[in-house]
Design a protein around this motif. Structure first.
Motif, short mmCIF file in Angstrom:
data_model
loop_
_atom_site.label_atom_id
_atom_site.label_comp_id
_atom_site.label_asym_id
_atom_site.label_seq_id
_atom_site.Cartn_x
_atom_site.Cartn_y
_atom_site.Cartn_z
N LYS A 15 0.85 -1.19 0.00
CA LYS A 15 0.00 0.00 0.00
C LYS A 15 0.88 1.23 0.00
O LYS A 15 2.05 1.16 0.39
CB LYS A 15 -0.94 0.00 1.21
N HIS A 16 0.31 2.34 -0.46
CA HIS A 16 1.04 3.60 -0.53
C HIS A 16 0.36 4.63 0.38
O HIS A 16 -0.84 4.90 0.20
CB HIS A 16 1.06 4.11 -1.97
N PRO A 17 1.09 5.19 1.34
CA PRO A 17 0.48 6.11 2.29
C PRO A 17 -0.24 7.29 1.63
O PRO A 17 -1.24 7.78 2.13
CB PRO A 17 1.67 6.60 3.13
N TRP A 24 -1.78 -5.15 -5.59
CA TRP A 24 -0.55 -5.56 -6.26
C TRP A 24 -0.69 -5.29 -7.74
O TRP A 24 -1.79 -5.10 -8.25
CB TRP A 24 -0.21 -7.04 -5.97
N HIS A 25 0.45 -5.28 -8.45
CA HIS A 25 0.44 -5.13 -9.90
C HIS A 25 1.54 -5.97 -10.51
O HIS A 25 2.54 -6.26 -9.85
CB HIS A 25 0.51 -3.68 -10.37
N GLY A 26 1.37 -6.36 -11.77
CA GLY A 26 2.39 -7.16 -12.43
C GLY A 26 2.01 -7.50 -13.85
O GLY A 26 1.05 -6.96 -14.41
N GLY A 33 -1.15 7.16 -1.75
CA GLY A 33 -1.68 6.69 -3.02
C GLY A 33 -0.61 6.56 -4.07
O GLY A 33 0.57 6.87 -3.83
N GLN A 34 -1.01 6.08 -5.24
CA GLN A 34 -0.05 5.87 -6.33
C GLN A 34 -0.78 5.97 -7.67
O GLN A 34 -1.91 5.51 -7.80
CB GLN A 34 0.59 4.48 -6.21
N THR A 35 -0.10 6.56 -8.64
CA THR A 35 -0.59 6.56 -10.02
C THR A 35 0.33 5.69 -10.86
O THR A 35 1.56 5.83 -10.78
CB THR A 35 -0.62 7.99 -10.59
MN MN Z 1 1.47 0.00 -5.98
#
Ligand code: MN
Length: 131
Positions: A52-54, A93-95, A56-58
């Motif tokens: 997780k990103h405190p 997650w991403h991949g 957020g993330q783009t």
């Molecule tokens: Mn991420």
């Protein structure tokens, strides 16, 4: 103006990634800006661990076909040109897919402690296959 290319490509560490992932840092948070940015390339079958990103993330997908998944949700396909925003604190997650590369630009902001990401457990094969 300043043009630099100071950082060698790095392998995504096994503590945080499954499979072969190559990370090129574009910028790390510093005293001028909390923005962090990286170009991340996933080989087929490779993915991040849950995290997780405190702030957020783009993600901007630049090449290939991949997956993104939020906790409790289904695995969703992403392709070049897609922009994905994950909310602050949202576990995900991403991949890449099993048979395609996937590359994305990841943009995120450091919190007051300088953290851009909090890493969690690895994505299991069963979770990866939850399409
Ligand atoms: Mn991420």
């Amino acid at each position: 103006m300043k043009i630099t290319n100071p950082l060698a490509s790095g392998m995504g560490p096994a503590d945080y990634f499954t499979g072969v992932v190559v990370v090129d840092s574009v910028r790390n948070p510093d005293e001028f800006s909390g923005i962090g940015c990286a170009h991340v390339r996933f080989t087929p079958g490779a993915r991040t661990a849950w995290h997780k990103h405190p702030k957020g993330q783009t993600l901007y997908v630049t090449d290939g076909i991949g997956y993104v998944c939020q906790r409790g949700g289904m695995v969703r396909e992403i392709r070049a040109g897609d922009v994905i925003f994950t909310d602050p604190g949202e576990e995900h997650w991403h991949g890449a897919t099993r048979d395609h590369f996937m590359s994305h630009i990841a943009m995120h902001e450091a919190d007051a402690d300088g953290k851009t990401v909090v890493w969690l457990e690895h994505v299991t094969d069963a979770e990866y296959g939850n399409i």
